[in-house]
Design an enzyme around this catalytic site. Structure first.
Site, mmCIF file in Angstrom:
data_model
loop_
_atom_site.group_PDB
_atom_site.id
_atom_site.type_symbol
_atom_site.label_atom_id
_atom_site.label_comp_id
_atom_site.label_asym_id
_atom_site.label_seq_id
_atom_site.Cartn_x
_atom_site.Cartn_y
_atom_site.Cartn_z
ATOM 1 N N ARG A 120 0.845 -1.184 0.000
ATOM 2 C CA ARG A 120 0.000 0.000 0.000
ATOM 3 C C ARG A 120 0.888 1.244 0.000
ATOM 4 N NH1 ARG A 120 -3.427 -2.620 -1.706
ATOM 5 N NH2 ARG A 120 -5.560 -2.960 -0.970
ATOM 6 N N GLU A 155 -2.954 7.682 -6.588
ATOM 7 C CA GLU A 155 -3.027 6.837 -7.774
ATOM 8 C C GLU A 155 -4.081 7.372 -8.730
ATOM 9 O OE1 GLU A 155 -3.430 2.740 -6.556
ATOM 10 O OE2 GLU A 155 -1.525 2.777 -5.479
ATOM 11 N N HIS A 210 -0.192 -0.423 -10.022
ATOM 12 C CA HIS A 210 -1.054 -1.178 -9.112
ATOM 13 C C HIS A 210 -1.667 -2.392 -9.824
ATOM 14 C CE1 HIS A 210 -3.495 -0.635 -5.164
ATOM 15 N NE2 HIS A 210 -3.257 -1.915 -5.420
#
Length: 342
Positions: free
Chosen positions: A255, A284, A303
């Site tokens: 994370r 993000e 991601h």
């Protein structure tokens, strides 16, 4: 026959969900809603996070549904209010952040998730990031693609590390971290683990449990696999980076909030940290002017650690198993709100 709403997307697709559900629980009254993720990014919807912005559509179709199965559908208080027959929500991901679990519990609606669905994919991606970072693969690829033949990169000061004989520290030893450890052992790496929830006698030979400070000071590579909590937020800060061995590497596929990226940028600039690999970011997507985007010592993926076809199939299979158990009157696996059982 039970009324089931499948709100799949372009990853955990409705056809996968329907096929697994049919195999696990037989024929039922199934309707579908296709969500736009990942072609359209997720975000906050009403009071839930990481959801597709389809609250209106979900509320309209959920009216008489007894079960909702979704990965990105926003199961909000408004959706629950529109679905008086709802008894089960299955979120086909590791954490049901797109579901208002408290509101579900108050209404007696069970919520299940599918932990471990992407553990294999995420562990393999983490190892890929580690290897790509310590050997600077994207940077070297870029030189060849530019028509260069950089034999000077064979110079001692330009070379990376072998994992064999190196010490790799894993911060977190859950489903993903433990898989990464097993793969690293196959590379003949020495593996350290920092995780307050792990017993020393539960670790395999070659894996040693230590405190975070010791892990940082002894590791050539630090790879993050911890959950983001108030206690772990920003844990890799300037002090933690300073405690690392000079010339070490940092890889984060867990994370973004675990790392102080400004401090990491400074450590990269100073040379104290030799390189870094990220699959997760503080925002993000990161802003176009984010300094680390321009660093040739940073390896980045957007991601995607869990993005394999097997992950999608496994999510559908685990979700279908939860529905089948519920319909059979059993406690469904992955239940996150047992208080809703009454």
């Amino acid at each position: 026959m039970s009324r089931i709403l499948l709100a799949g997307d372009h990853f955990v697709r409705n056809d996968l969900l329907a096929g697994r559900l049919r195999a696990a629980a037989g024929e039922h009254d199934v309707r579908t809603l296709e969500l736009p993720w990942p072609l359209v990014p997720f975000g906050r919807v009403a009071e839930v996070d990481e959801a597709s912005d389809v609250e209106d559509e979900l509320a309209e179709l959920a009216g008489d549904a007894e079960v909702i199965v979704t990965q990105m559908g926003p199961v909000t208080a408004r959706v629950l209010a529109a679905a008086p027959s709802l008894r089960l929500v299955v979120c086909t991901r590791g954490g049901p952040v797109n579901v208002n679990v408290d509101a579900c519990t108050e209404r007696g609606v069970l919520v299940c998730n599918t932990p471990g669905r992407n553990a294999v994919a995420a562990a393999e991606h983490a190892l890929t990031l580690i290897l790509s970072t310590v050997r600077a693969i994207p940077r070297i690829h870029g030189t060849v693609a530019a028509g260069e033949w950089r034999s000077d990169l064979y110079a001692y000061d330009e070379c990376g590390l072998e994992l064999g004989g190196s010490t790799v520290g894993l911060v977190g030893y859950g489903a993903i971290g433990s898989r990464v450890a097993r793969m690293l052992l196959a590379f003949d790496a020495r593996v350290l683990v920092a995780d307050p929830f792990v017993a020393p006698d539960s670790l395999p030979d070659g894996v040693t449990l230590v405190g975070l400070d010791e892990l940082l000071s002894r590791s050539d590579v630090v790879s993050l696999h911890a959950r983001l909590t108030p206690e772990t937020a920003g844990m890799i800060d300037a002090a933690a980076l300073a405690a690392m061995r000079p010339g070490g590497y940092v890889v984060n596929s867990a994370r973004g909030g675990l790392v102080d990226y400004d401090a990491l940028a400074a450590a990269l600039d100073s040379g104290h940290v030799a390189g870094a690999g990220f699959d997760v970011f503080p925002a993000e997507p990161p802003p176009a002017d984010w300094p680390l985007l321009r660093s040739d010592r940073v390896v980045m993926t957007p991601h995607l650690a869990g993005a394999t076809r097997q992950t999608a199939h496994r999510a559908a299979e685990l979700g279908a198993a939860a529905v089948a158990a519920f319909l059979a009157g059993d406690r469904p696996p992955g239940l996150v709100n047992p208080a809703a059982l009454g």
